[in-house]
Scaffold this active site. Structure first.
Site, short mmCIF file in Angstrom:
data_model
loop_
_atom_site.label_atom_id
_atom_site.label_comp_id
_atom_site.label_asym_id
_atom_site.label_seq_id
_atom_site.Cartn_x
_atom_site.Cartn_y
_atom_site.Cartn_z
N HIS A 1 1.71 4.58 -2.79
CA HIS A 1 1.81 6.04 -2.59
C HIS A 1 3.17 6.53 -3.06
CE1 HIS A 1 -1.90 6.76 -0.45
NE2 HIS A 1 -1.61 5.96 0.55
N HIS B 1 0.83 -1.21 0.00
CA HIS B 1 0.00 0.00 0.00
C HIS B 1 0.87 1.27 0.00
CE1 HIS B 1 -3.64 2.36 1.35
NE2 HIS B 1 -2.67 3.16 1.78
N GLU B 2 1.77 1.35 0.97
CA GLU B 2 2.60 2.55 1.07
C GLU B 2 3.51 2.69 -0.14
OE1 GLU B 2 1.75 4.72 3.07
OE2 GLU B 2 0.51 3.45 4.35
#
Ligand SMILES: [Zn+2]
Length: 703
Positions: free
Chosen positions: A493, A489-490
């Site tokens: 980003h 997920h990170e």
């Protein structure tokens, strides 16, 4: 030669006087312009902030005092490029504030917070500046601008207008009053919850009442009790790590009820930390603010600036999810009731039973062993898995660089290269907890990608900060399944920051609406959850063996367990949020204290929330909407899910999870574009249509 000497003298003076050697006062003399961390000391921040604000004000003055008529260059770009030093200091400081903090940094944050917010307020309320921006805005169609320049101009104009720039003096004054009042009410709201949480204890004296709880939870409660002068007893709190295991596992139904009721009544105890009256006032003030700005409701005001765009779109979407979720939740309730009966009880399933009995059912059906799963997620193996996935999608390469500055010795530094080996950016990865780091996981930047005033491409410096299970003794860092997907997920980003290819800093990378920003991150989780891909990187840390198929299958099935409940409690809160912010009439003085109960009741009845399930966040402790930035925005979490599932579906439709054409399109239309275009338009550029809900329903087991 002499001519040059004259010019050189002041420069030499500046550098040799050194301004106390404050690294923020000059250019960074480092590879890739990485902040010179070893030279940055805490005492440099305040003078740098002060100097930076002065410089920023001087730059604004120059824009205003310019004798020439306002143009895109002398006003819009000049404003965009202003505040460069402030950005530079803030980039380092706010990263330190979360991942390299100490008492001094915390104190500086306290000191600078109000100063910075009033600094930016002054600018947004600067009438002369706005006049110039407005004048360029009005010529937008006549002057020759690229689409990105048009976007910069319209976003800038909108930002001022949404802050009241077009209003009369009187209205602006009222707006300021409302802002101030709202800011103190929302702070109070958060503090009240904290007070209720901190003052509550469930003290257990009889060991038999602990039945069902794990040893770790019991030990923790004993330790807490002892620390608080109740040695020999057990103390439970309303903090998640204490209350949740209790609701999941405590056999004593009466005590579960006590805990659950205390939990949902935070901020609703008719004491001096009661939030009910505050809610009424907040809701009215938000409505007033919206009406002054020309909107019928607060939700209209907020959503205009989001990808979803309007109330109808949000409500239609929520209802599309709600109907199947509620039907499944009712079926789940039936199963739980059957289990209660099977155990020989004759009571009806209640809110304080759901977690307990669903946990029992989960164990019976899946019994996943977290410890077994972690053996396959050694941190470096997962990292290699992410590198592999992003390499297959976009040809990205990662070179570890031990020769570059870093802000902490534990940080890993990578140079990220594109498929053709050109430099894309620098990536810091900071994995484990330490005292100087706050909790959670996030991505941030030390420098956002942009093209500077001189036309030079400035590459991004991105950081991914986590609090993953650290190595211990001979055991390396083994991630839980959640931590593994958090890493993906990170990293999504981070890619949004690294792949950014925009001209203006204020539009680049993750500068997108709140309901769009989680798309690049959440979409990456899909690859992590895909059995065939999971298998390729989930290797046992000792034997190197792939994760067995049965285990992968079990994880997948368990993922959909209790999905009716978790979606219903979530969507119910999203409805609650919308109901508070769709009102167009003020509540009168007599009603103020009852606003919470009016809206609660309205939401439950309108959508048919079943009594066995409570709102995930009830009104009096719904800090996302009354103390945070998610008012008329709690739906955003689900909306991002809508987008990520539908984007991933495009890869499935292409018949290849690494389809090169689809990957390139995702990069060109979304990942590189930052906020240079309307979010829905970017989405349609990628998908050829607006998002549809079916992939999300499928992903969540609601279809
Ligand atoms: Zn995120």
């Amino acid at each position: 030669m002499k001519k040059f000497l004259v010019l050189l003298i002041p420069i030499i003076m500046i550098t040799s006087c050194g301004k106390q050697d404050n690294p923020f006062f000059g250019e960074y003399d480092t590879p890739f312009g990485i902040p010179p961390f070893e030279k940055i000391k805490n005492e440099h921040f305040v003078p740098a902030f002060e100097k930076a604000m002065e410089e920023h004000n001087a730059e604004i003055e120059r824009i205003i005092k310019n004798d020439s008529a306002p143009t895109f260059q002398n006003t819009i770009e000049a404003f965009e490029y202003s505040g460069g030093m402030l950005t530079k200091v803030s980039n380092v400081f706010y990263n330190y504030d979360s991942s390299k903090t100490d008492d001094e940094i915390a104190a500086i944050a306290q000191e600078m917070g109000p100063k910075l917010s009033s600094h930016y307020d002054e600018i947004l309320l600067n009438e002369k500046l706005f006049e110039r921006i407005k004048s360029v805005y009005e010529q937008m169609e006549q002057i020759n601008l690229s689409s990105e320049q048009k976007r910069l101009l319209s976003e800038m104009y909108k930002r001022f207008v949404r802050n009241g720039a077009l209003l009369s003096e009187e209205s602006r004054t009222r707006l300021k009053e409302i802002n101030q009042r709202l800011s103190s009410l929302t702070i109070q709201f958060g503090q009240n919850i904290l007070k209720d949480v901190n003052s509550y204890r469930l003290i257990i004296e009889n060991e038999a009442d602990l039945a069902g709880l794990t040893k770790a939870v019991i030990d923790n409660a004993a330790e807490r009790a002892a620390n608080e002068g109740n040695a020999g007893k057990w103390a439970f709190t309303l903090h998640n790590p204490s209350v949740m295991p209790f609701l999941h596992s405590a056999d004593n139904r009466e005590l579960r009820k006590q805990m659950q009721q205390a939990f949902i009544n935070r901020g609703n105890n008719n004491n001096d930390s009661d939030n009910k009256k505050i809610i009424g006032e907040i809701v009215n003030l938000r409505l007033e603010r919206s009406k002054i700005l020309g909107y019928n409701t607060f939700a209209d005001f907020v959503l205009e600036d989001r990808m979803a765009g309007d109330v109808t779109t949000v409500m239609d979407f929520l209802k599309q999810m709600w109907t199947p979720a509620l039907a499944i939740a009712k079926a789940e309730a039936y199963d739980l009731q059957a289990l209660i009966k099977k155990e020989g009880h004759d009571f009806e399933l209640a809110q304080w039973d759901w977690r307990y009995y669903s946990e029992k059912l989960r164990k019976e059906r899946y019994d996943l062993d977290e410890e077994e799963i972690r053996q396959y997620f050694e941190l470096n193996t997962v990292k290699d898995g992410i590198f592999m996935v992003t390499n297959k999608l976009w040809g990205l390469k990662y070179e570890e660089r031990n020769d570059l500055p870093k802000y902490h010795k534990d940080v890993q530094v990578y140079e990220v290269l594109d498929a053709d080996n050109t430099h894309l950016g620098i990536l810091f990865m900071d994995f484990h907890p330490r005292d100087s780091k706050i909790g959670g996981a996030w991505m941030n930047s030390y420098r956002k990608q942009h093209v500077d005033q001189n036309g030079k491409f400035v590459s991004p410096i991105i950081t991914v900060v986590c609090n993953f299970t650290p190595p211990s003794g001979d055991t390396p860092s083994l991630l839980t399944y959640d931590e593994m997907t958090t890493f993906f997920h990170e990293f999504g980003h981070a890619l949004h920051g690294l792949l950014s290819d925009c001209r203006y800093l204020s539009l680049s990378g993750t500068s997108v609406p709140r309901d769009f920003v989680e798309l690049p991150s959440q979409v990456m989780e899909n690859w992590a959850n895909e059995p065939e891909i999971l298998k390729s990187f989930a290797l046992h840390y000792q034997t190197g063996e792939q994760m067995p198929d049965e285990l992968i299958e079990k994880i997948k099935n368990a993922g959909h367990f209790n999905t009716g409940f978790s979606n219903v409690e979530f969507i119910a809160s999203a409805f609650l949020d919308m109901e508070y912010h769709m009102i167009s009439e003020y509540f009168n003085e007599a009603e103020l204290e009852n606003v919470a109960s009016i809206i609660n009741k309205r939401t439950i009845e309108k959508y048919g929330l079943i009594p066995e399930i409570a709102f995930r966040h009830g009104s009096t402790h719904f800090s996302h909407i009354f103390a945070g930035g998610y008012s008329a925005g709690y739906y955003s979490y689900l909306w991002s899910g809508l987008l990520d599932a539908d984007v991933y579906e495009a890869f499935r439709e292409a018949g290849n999870l690494f389809d090169q054409e689809t990957a390139a399109r995702l990069r060109n239309t979304i990942l590189e574009r930052g906020g240079t275009k309307d979010a829905m338009e970017m989405y349609i550029d990628f998908r050829g249509r607006k998002p549809i809900v079916e992939p999300l329903l499928k992903q969540r087991g609601l279809l």
